[in-house]
Write an enzyme that holds these catalytic residues in place. Structure first.
Site, PDB file in Angstrom:
ATOM      1  N   GLU A   1       4.338  -2.858   1.632  1.00  0.00           N
ATOM      2  CA  GLU A   1       3.396  -3.863   1.109  1.00  0.00           C
ATOM      3  C   GLU A   1       3.919  -5.282   1.307  1.00  0.00           C
ATOM      4  O   GLU A   1       3.241  -6.143   1.855  1.00  0.00           O
ATOM      5  CB  GLU A   1       3.140  -3.588  -0.377  1.00  0.00           C
ATOM      6  CG  GLU A   1       2.285  -4.651  -1.025  1.00  0.00           C
ATOM      7  CD  GLU A   1       1.663  -4.245  -2.344  1.00  0.00           C
ATOM      8  OE1 GLU A   1       1.421  -3.043  -2.568  1.00  0.00           O
ATOM      9  OE2 GLU A   1       1.383  -5.137  -3.164  1.00  0.00           O
TER      10      GLU A   1
ATOM     11  N   ASP B   1       8.503  -2.275  -4.547  1.00  0.00           N
ATOM     12  CA  ASP B   1       8.209  -2.554  -5.961  1.00  0.00           C
ATOM     13  C   ASP B   1       9.033  -3.759  -6.428  1.00  0.00           C
ATOM     14  O   ASP B   1       8.513  -4.694  -7.029  1.00  0.00           O
ATOM     15  CB  ASP B   1       8.545  -1.332  -6.816  1.00  0.00           C
ATOM     16  CG  ASP B   1       7.953  -0.059  -6.249  1.00  0.00           C
ATOM     17  OD1 ASP B   1       6.727   0.053  -6.270  1.00  0.00           O
ATOM     18  OD2 ASP B   1       8.724   0.781  -5.748  1.00  0.00           O
TER      19      ASP B   1
END
Ligand code: TRH
Length: 382
Positions: free
Chosen positions: A274, A17
């Site tokens: 990610e 994040d």
């Protein structure tokens, strides 16, 4: 493009994040000319990626970005910027939303979504959603195909990569700075992963293989299993172990730019989540993705969707070898045979990784796409 943007990041876990939002904020400042306030609810997750981070300063400037410790009180007296991005559906404080609605020209409100290669993404990208405040929130989806928001990629990224990959002396010096001495002729592999029951089998296969492998492992969640396999009670960054053909070295967790450079230097990168997954694609080297596990195994659809795109253009044997390896790693079993099956395909996979990176770089990057979306929203409002 002048102006003030706010990006909100609630750290769920790990570093993805914050890794994505920091990168986006930095690039918007450097390339789009906007001022960015990055609101982070846990500065401890930022510090390993950006060691200049102070854990006690509620407001600090890091690499051109104004980083703010995100508390409801801190946002209370702030005038929202022209664009407000909530990353990964984190919830904005009600008072901040009210302040947005009270602006003479309310900000463009975007929810930056998680990356997925699934088909539905292009259909949902940039859709508005009416909010109780009377504002509209748009869903902005990164992605790999036309009609999505693209991938994070700084303007000079590929040129910097190419320069390092073409310069043996610079590569050697960089690795030495990390404490790594290159073993002549060895395949250089980096490993960043969640806990994985398939690790032992993979390490056995490399140790018992026919070629020398040098495995570089930044400190992280895989460490305990690595330690068990090596049969050591503790590991310190810098230490090196040899088992058969395999040399293993633990590295300190490094700042984000160095991690990029590590990926560029390696012949093969095992990555996760990610952001490292995207960075490994920009490294233009074959990769192995440990996907973030989701409830009810939803991550398998995401994994297969990406694989479906990625193997296009590979010969059938190379595609099958890659599919086998990625599925084995994510299932946590079968890495031994899968690794062996992959061995004849290195050249093809390396060429394919280069082409994949070039093809993806033909799309606008995520920061550029966001800036364009904002400009379009202004002309629609005019
Ligand atoms: O850390 P991750 O697993 O992150 C995430 C989060 O868990 C998130 O909640 C989840 O939804 C998402 O995955 C899918 O993996 P990721 O995304 O690769 O982030 C790691 C970051 O750490 C990335 O920015 C690269 C950086 N990094 C360094 O800066 N130095 C290092 O030494 C290493 C190994 C990584």
């Amino acid at each position: 493009m002048a102006g003030q943007w706010d990006i909100f990041c609630a750290v769920v876990d790990n570093y993805g994040d914050i890794g994505v939002t920091l990168r986006l904020a930095r690039q918007l400042v450097a390339e789009q000319g906007v001022a960015v306030r990055l609101w982070v609810d846990d500065l401890r997750s930022l510090q390993p990626l950006c060691p200049a981070t102070s854990l006690t300063e509620p407001q600090q400037w890091l690499e051109g970005v104004e980083v703010r410790a995100w508390t409801v009180e801190a946002t209370a007296d702030v005038v929202p910027g022209e664009v407000v991005i909530e990353a990964f559906a984190c919830e904005l404080p009600a008072t901040f939303i009210a302040a947005m609605a009270a602006q003479p020209r309310p900000p463009l409100w975007l929810n930056l979504e998680y990356l997925s290669a699934e088909d539905w993404v292009a259909g949902c990208h940039a859709l508005p959603s009416p909010q109780p405040s009377g504002l509209r929130k748009f869903f902005f989806f990164p992605g790999f195909t036309e009609g999505t928001g693209g991938l994070l990629r700084e303007g000079d990224l590929l040129a910097c990569r190419d320069a390092l990959q073409a310069d043996v002396a610079a590569r050697t010096a960089f690795l030495e700075r990390l404490g790594v001495t290159l073993q002549a002729g060895a395949r250089l592999i980096s490993l960043f992963a969640y806990e994985n029951t398939g690790l032992g089998e993979w390490l056995e296969a490399m140790a018992g293989g026919e070629e020398a492998v040098q495995l570089l492992v930044p400190q992280g969640r895989i460490q305990a299993q690595l330690q068990d396999w090596l049969g050591v009670a503790a590991m310190q960054p810098g230490q090196v172990w040899q088992r058969g053909c395999l040399q293993v070295q633990l590295l300190s967790f490094m700042e984000q730019g160095d991690y990029d450079r590590l990926l560029w230097c390696c012949d093969f990168n095992a990555v996760r989540g990610e952001d490292s997954f995207v960075r490994a694609q920009w490294a233009a080297r074959p990769l192995l993705w440990h996907i973030y596990q989701q409830a009810e195994d939803a991550h398998w659809d995401k994994l297969e969707a990406f694989l479906g795109l990625y193997v296009e253009g590979l010969s059938e044997p190379a595609a099958l070898a890659l599919l086998g390896l990625w599925r084995a790693w994510n299932a946590g079993q079968g890495m031994g045979p899968a690794w062996q099956v992959l061995q004849p395909h290195w050249l093809e996979l390396a060429e394919h990784a280069r082409q994949w990176s070039a093809r993806k770089a033909a799309y606008p990057d995520l920061a550029t796409a966001l800036a364009q979306f904002y400009r379009n929203s202004l002309s629609c409002a005019a």
